[in-house]
Design an enzyme around this catalytic site. Sequence first.
Site, PDB file in Angstrom:
ATOM      1  N   TYR A 225       0.810  -1.219   0.000  1.00  0.00           N
ATOM      2  CA  TYR A 225       0.000   0.000   0.000  1.00  0.00           C
ATOM      3  C   TYR A 225       0.849   1.277   0.000  1.00  0.00           C
ATOM      4  O   TYR A 225       0.315   2.377  -0.111  1.00  0.00           O
ATOM      5  CB  TYR A 225      -0.937   0.019   1.217  1.00  0.00           C
ATOM      6  CG  TYR A 225      -0.208  -0.099   2.543  1.00  0.00           C
ATOM      7  CD1 TYR A 225       0.291   1.020   3.196  1.00  0.00           C
ATOM      8  CD2 TYR A 225      -0.041  -1.340   3.150  1.00  0.00           C
ATOM      9  CE1 TYR A 225       0.948   0.902   4.412  1.00  0.00           C
ATOM     10  CE2 TYR A 225       0.613  -1.463   4.358  1.00  0.00           C
ATOM     11  CZ  TYR A 225       1.106  -0.337   4.987  1.00  0.00           C
ATOM     12  OH  TYR A 225       1.768  -0.446   6.197  1.00  0.00           O
ATOM     13  N   GLY A 226       2.189   1.134   0.123  1.00  0.00           N
ATOM     14  CA  GLY A 226       3.083   2.285   0.139  1.00  0.00           C
ATOM     15  C   GLY A 226       4.275   2.038  -0.759  1.00  0.00           C
ATOM     16  O   GLY A 226       4.127   1.749  -1.947  1.00  0.00           O
TER      17      GLY A 226
ATOM     18  N   GLU B   6      11.025  -3.720   6.945  1.00  0.00           N
ATOM     19  CA  GLU B   6       9.763  -3.182   7.444  1.00  0.00           C
ATOM     20  C   GLU B   6       9.563  -3.335   8.950  1.00  0.00           C
ATOM     21  O   GLU B   6       8.825  -2.557   9.552  1.00  0.00           O
ATOM     22  CB  GLU B   6       8.585  -3.857   6.714  1.00  0.00           C
ATOM     23  CG  GLU B   6       8.597  -3.677   5.210  1.00  0.00           C
ATOM     24  CD  GLU B   6       8.350  -2.240   4.786  1.00  0.00           C
ATOM     25  OE1 GLU B   6       7.749  -1.481   5.565  1.00  0.00           O
ATOM     26  OE2 GLU B   6       8.773  -1.877   3.671  1.00  0.00           O
TER      27      GLU B   6
END
Length: 232
Positions: free
Chosen positions: A64-65, A139
């Site tokens: 999503y990024g 992440e």
Amino acid sequence: MDRIPDHPTAPESPQASVSSGPGCTQYPPDLGIARHLSPEELSRSLDAALAGWNGKQDLWIFAYGSLIWNPGVPMEESLHARVFGYHRGLYLWSRVNRGTPEHPGLVLALDRGGSCAGVALRLSAATARAHLESLWHREMAMGSYRPAWLHCALADGRTTPALAFVMRRDVKSYAGRLPDNIVRKVFDQAQGRYGTTHDYVARTVKALREAGMPDPALEAVLHRCGAPTGQR
């Protein structure tokens, strides 16, 4: 006629500044001392996330990024997709990748409510674990996300569980919704090892628009807060 008070009314006190967390009203925020997860903690976190995966089926990740335009892992397939119950926002303070401890940047995270359009990435079962290890170091280095399997609707009509990085609200790096004046300061001042927060947001906005799934809310933040100082 209004009644005259028996005692003088004290003036309202100005709202106290909030140094960190949701509703932060000062920059830079007070985030305390940064702590990176050890290799053992990262491995245990990945083990826990994969506990329900049989290791034989290909595995999906919901991007999503930055994973949309810089996935960093080889994929068998990528499709437009949507998850429900979560939305995208600049909710995570970044003290390494897009900022420093002295001037933290912001990066995107999934937080509760709404829905989010993104890209589903399919990893081969044979190599998924090895590639997820490198992704975990990227992440999950500070443990600010909660890896979660979300119900993901693919553009071709299929549905599948997809692994996604969801914001943890119990960490000091959770920024919540920030006022525009704080976001402007972040855009002006924050820069980390991968560049500025402004560049990160601009690249994500561009990637989403080119993929045919623009994010109006994120574009609005960039429009309101992203102009150089003196041009706002």
